[in-house]
Design a protein around this motif. Structure first.
Motif: not given
Length: 287
Positions: A4-5, A8, A32-33, A36, A39-40
């Motif tokens: 997912y990263i 982006l 945002s990065y 993310l 979250k990862s």
């Protein structure tokens, strides 16, 4: 989760590659990065925790499977035992029936023995009453009568029978001996043993070596008195001496020694007559 990263990142690079962006837009993309990435990281932590829980659950499942297999084996063993028990039920009923029969037979034999004992006790009482019916209260003090298993034991003290320190019959013994002789003659088929007994004090008399001699001489004196004076058949009579070796009391007191200095008249019924009185035992006994 890293998949997912990467898109982006490419998106950010592409955007940067298209030209300069405003500082505000850059900060938004940077935030945002960062979000993310966090979250990862969180998802990776949850993934590791899930893996650990899965491993623990697998161990518990294996343990439960082993318990289930063990219980199944126990059930099979119990079922086999039950089948054997059911198969042997008919034989068990036969054994129980046989056991009941044996118990009933044993109870009948026990009742027979009780009845026999009651008859024997009655016979003993009759014999005792017959032997003592003519004795006075004074005479009974020096005469002890017991009936054991159909055998009559009349114990006479030496004070009543003999002169002091002698084996000669005293004048006062005549009345008692005459009454006992009458009973002996009434039971003419009975055997009679006259048995002399002493205490443990050594004898000191001329021509008497020891207590064996004294006890035998005293018994012989009673036998001869019954034969010559009271006409008892001598074939029925036996004289014996037991010295000091058949005591009925301890010799450590005057009272005990007095009990041991005695002459016993033992009257024994013939076996066939005795069995007729008490009844014969059954021909068969329970196995």
């Amino acid at each position: 989760m890293k998949t997912y990263i990467l898109p982006l990142a490419f998106l950010v690079l592409a955007t940067l590659g298209q030209g300069c962006v405003s500082s505000k837009k850059y900060k938004e993309l940077q935030a945002s990065y960062t979000d993310l990435q966090q979250k990862s990281k969180d998802l990776n932590g949850k993934y590791q925790s899930s893996q650990q829980e899965l491993s623990g659950s697998s161990s518990r499942v294996k343990s439960l499977e082993e318990q289930i297999a063990s219980e199944k084996a126990n059930v099979a063993s119990l079922q086999e035992a039950l089948n054997k028990c059911l198969n042997s039920t008919s034989q068990g009923n036969v054994n129980i029936s046989k056991l009941v029969d044996e118990i009933n037979a044993s109870n009948k034999y026990i009742q027979h023995l009780v009845n026999t004992k009651n008859k024997s006790d009655s016979l003993n009482m009759v014999l005792t009453n017959n032997l003592t019916r003519s004795l006075s209260r004074e005479e009974m003090r020096d005469v002890d009568v017991q009936v054991l298993k159909g055998v009559v034991y009349i114990s006479l003290s030496d004070n009543m029978l003999y002169k002091s320190g002698s084996y000669e019959i005293s004048a006062t013994a005549g009345a008692t001996l005459s009454k006992i002789a009458k009973i002996i003659k009434d039971y003419k088929d009975y055997d009679v043993l006259i048995e002399g007994n002493t205490d443990n004090v050594p004898i000191n008399m001329v021509n008497i070596r020891n207590n064996w001699d004294l006890s035998a001489l005293r018994a012989s004196s009673v036998v001869q008195a019954l034969q010559t004076t009271y006409s008892v058949d001598p074939k029925r009579l036996t004289a014996g001496g037991r010295g000091e070796y058949n005591p009925v009391a301890a010799n450590d007191s005057d009272a005990g020694k007095m009990k041991n200095r005695r002459t016993q008249i033992i009257i024994t019924p013939k076996l066939d007559q005795f069995m007729d009185l008490i009844g014969k035992a059954p021909d068969t006994k329970p196995d």
